[in-house]
Motif scaffolding. Structure first.
Motif, PDB file in Angstrom:
ATOM      1  N   GLY A   1     -12.783   4.140   5.889  1.00 54.56           N
ATOM      2  CA  GLY A   1     -11.507   4.121   5.187  1.00 54.56           C
ATOM      3  C   GLY A   1     -11.333   2.922   4.283  1.00 54.56           C
ATOM      4  N   THR A   2     -10.080   2.647   3.941  1.00 49.96           N
ATOM      5  CA  THR A   2      -9.778   1.510   3.080  1.00 49.96           C
ATOM      6  C   THR A   2      -9.471   0.272   3.913  1.00 49.96           C
ATOM      7  OG1 THR A   2      -7.392   1.948   2.998  1.00 49.96           O
ATOM      8  CG2 THR A   2      -8.794   3.079   1.356  1.00 49.96           C
ATOM      9  N   LEU A   3      -9.577  -0.883   3.271  1.00 50.97           N
ATOM     10  CA  LEU A   3      -9.279  -2.142   3.960  1.00 50.97           C
ATOM     11  C   LEU A   3      -7.821  -2.176   4.396  1.00 50.97           C
ATOM     12  CD1 LEU A   3     -10.000  -4.993   4.861  1.00 50.97           C
ATOM     13  CD2 LEU A   3      -9.622  -5.765   2.509  1.00 50.97           C
TER      14      LEU A   3
ATOM     15  N   LEU B   1     -11.137  -8.793  -2.451  1.00 48.55           N
ATOM     16  CA  LEU B   1     -10.936  -7.372  -2.188  1.00 48.55           C
ATOM     17  C   LEU B   1      -9.460  -7.001  -2.320  1.00 48.55           C
ATOM     18  CD1 LEU B   1     -13.230  -6.923   0.948  1.00 48.55           C
ATOM     19  CD2 LEU B   1     -13.696  -6.173  -1.399  1.00 48.55           C
TER      20      LEU B   1
ATOM     21  N   TRP C   1      -6.392  -3.909  -1.214  1.00 50.53           N
ATOM     22  CA  TRP C   1      -6.077  -3.046  -0.082  1.00 50.53           C
ATOM     23  C   TRP C   1      -6.708  -1.660  -0.207  1.00 50.53           C
ATOM     24  CZ3 TRP C   1      -5.035  -6.653   2.874  1.00 50.53           C
ATOM     25  CH2 TRP C   1      -4.081  -7.642   2.622  1.00 50.53           C
ATOM     26  N   ASP C   2      -6.910  -1.196  -1.415  1.00 53.18           N
ATOM     27  CA  ASP C   2      -7.482   0.142  -1.615  1.00 53.18           C
ATOM     28  C   ASP C   2      -9.003   0.141  -1.666  1.00 53.18           C
ATOM     29  OD1 ASP C   2      -4.969   1.326  -1.691  1.00 53.18           O
ATOM     30  OD2 ASP C   2      -4.759   1.035  -3.857  1.00 53.18           O
ATOM     31  N   ASP C   3      -9.613  -1.036  -1.566  1.00 54.49           N
ATOM     32  CA  ASP C   3     -11.078  -1.106  -1.560  1.00 54.49           C
ATOM     33  C   ASP C   3     -11.629  -0.594  -0.230  1.00 54.49           C
ATOM     34  OD1 ASP C   3     -11.355  -2.118  -4.118  1.00 54.49           O
ATOM     35  OD2 ASP C   3     -11.200  -4.204  -3.467  1.00 54.49           O
ATOM     36  N   ALA C   4     -12.900  -0.222  -0.245  1.00 54.13           N
ATOM     37  CA  ALA C   4     -13.554   0.269   0.969  1.00 54.13           C
ATOM     38  C   ALA C   4     -13.505  -0.787   2.064  1.00 54.13           C
ATOM     39  CB  ALA C   4     -14.993   0.653   0.662  1.00 54.13           C
ATOM     40  N   ASN C   5     -13.256  -0.340   3.253  1.00 54.69           N
ATOM     41  CA  ASN C   5     -13.206  -1.217   4.415  1.00 54.69           C
ATOM     42  C   ASN C   5     -14.596  -1.810   4.671  1.00 54.69           C
ATOM     43  OD1 ASN C   5     -12.885  -2.416   6.906  1.00 54.69           O
ATOM     44  ND2 ASN C   5     -12.523  -0.501   8.005  1.00 54.69           N
TER      45      ASN C   5
ATOM     46  N   THR D   1       0.814  -1.213   0.000  1.00 53.05           N
ATOM     47  CA  THR D   1       0.000   0.000   0.000  1.00 53.05           C
ATOM     48  C   THR D   1       0.850   1.267   0.000  1.00 53.05           C
ATOM     49  OG1 THR D   1      -0.109   0.065   2.430  1.00 53.05           O
ATOM     50  CG2 THR D   1      -1.856  -1.139   1.280  1.00 53.05           C
TER      51      THR D   1
END
Length: 348
Positions: A218-220, A207, A209-213, A79
């Motif tokens: 925030g991000t995952l 999913l 790492w930059d996908d929605a948590n 990331t």
């Protein structure tokens, strides 16, 4: 063809001494900000000095710990968010030290990479300095190794080394007895263990790492990089207040394997799983991975990052003190006759 008429240089072989020197100059202010009583020398020498008498010790026993961050580093590297893994590194060492009853005094780090990127490395080491600040210990030295051919691309590895002290006769665990109360301190999330399983679950989920948590804001990737909580100041305050018989840092092996490490033969722990709610990150991991409760409790901290075994008549006072220190305190159960950890209730 390469013109070798003037001979090869170390830089041509992939090692940039100037970059290493630039990194040292960049991180000196961060390291200096961690100075504490006892610090005698900082970065730049062949070794670092520390004065135990100036730190306030009369008859000290030294305690040492070393650890890393594990495959949580993979998420940080992928990331590009490397600013908090240094806190993780410090936490994994100093939280172990305090379980022995020791005050962390100083810290050294080892940072290894294939090609040194000064800005990125500085972020990592500034994170280490922040972890030291939180733990009240000095960052007095370290090693930066640039090793082309050993690490690919932006890959790097970290190791940490902490040294602490306590007065002779004050080591923990001691005086643990049946009926002692178990106080849990809440974690910040996954901390720095179980990430090989975490990464596998994320891979199977489809999913990135930059996908929605899926379990919060925030991000995952950012959510899974929440830094390990440092419990040093709060637990030292509790130890000094009296009544603490043992501490267990809940890392790899979870509650099931770490609590028995601090209990004498013939004693076990009875834990009420209904005493706390499983944090959202663990509920998501359990659901997506189909992980059974027993596996959750021996792989992850499940929301409890540190456990104190305390005298029954001191439990309420110590719980209040820990809360005043900023900790979320959960009364988990008690020390009982037997072996290992037994659970009642349901993890949910």
């Amino acid at each position: 063809m390469t013109d070798n008429s003037k001979g090869l240089s170390y830089q041509q072989a992939g090692v940039d001494i100037d970059a290493g020197n630039a990194l040292v100059e960049r991180i000196k202010p961060a390291a200096k900000a961690t100075d504490r009583p006892g610090t005698m020398s900082g970065l730049g020498g062949f070794g670092a000095l520390f004065d135990l008498r100036a730190a306030g010790y009369d008859d000290p026993i030294l305690v040492a710990a070393t650890d890393g961050v594990g495959t949580k580093l993979r998420i940080a590297i992928d990331t590009g968010n490397v600013s908090t893994v240094g806190i993780d590194l410090v936490a994994m060492c100093v939280n172990d030290l305090v379980c022995q009853g020791a005050e962390p005094l100083f810290f050294l780090d080892y940072f290894a990479t294939g090609k040194l990127a000064v800005d990125e490395a500085a972020q990592v080491i500034e994170g280490i300095a922040e972890g030291c600040r939180q733990a009240g210990c000095a960052l007095i030295g370290g090693e930066t190794a640039e090793m082309p051919g050993m690490y690919e691309g932006k890959d790097f590895d970290l190791a940490g080394f902490a040294v602490g002290a306590m007065e002779r006769g004050q080591a923990l665990p001691r005086d643990v007895a049946e009926g002692d109360i178990l106080l849990g301190l809440a974690s910040n999330g996954v901390h720095s263990n179980g990430y090989s399983l975490v990464r596998r679950i994320v891979e199977l989920s489809g999913l990135g790492w930059d996908d929605a948590n899926p379990f919060g804001a925030g991000t995952l990737g950012a959510a899974l990089l929440a830094p390990t909580r440092i419990y040093v100041r709060a637990t030292l305050a509790a130890i000094r207040a009296g009544g603490v018989h043992a501490l267990a840092h809940i890392t790899g092996g979870g509650l099931s394997e770490n609590l028995p490490r601090v209990l004498p033969a013939g004693l076990g722990a009875a834990i009420d799983l209904s005493a706390w709610a499983l944090p959202p990150v663990f509920r998501w991991l359990a659901a997506r991975g189909g992980i059974e409760s027993a596996e959750m409790l021996r792989t992850f901290n499940a929301g409890i990052g540190m456990v104190l075994a305390v005298a029954p008549d001191r439990a309420e006072v110590l719980a209040d003190l820990l809360a005043e220190q900023g900790e979320q305190v959960i009364r988990l159960g008690e020390v009982v006759a037997g072996e290992g950890v037994t659970y009642r209730g349901t993890l949910k």
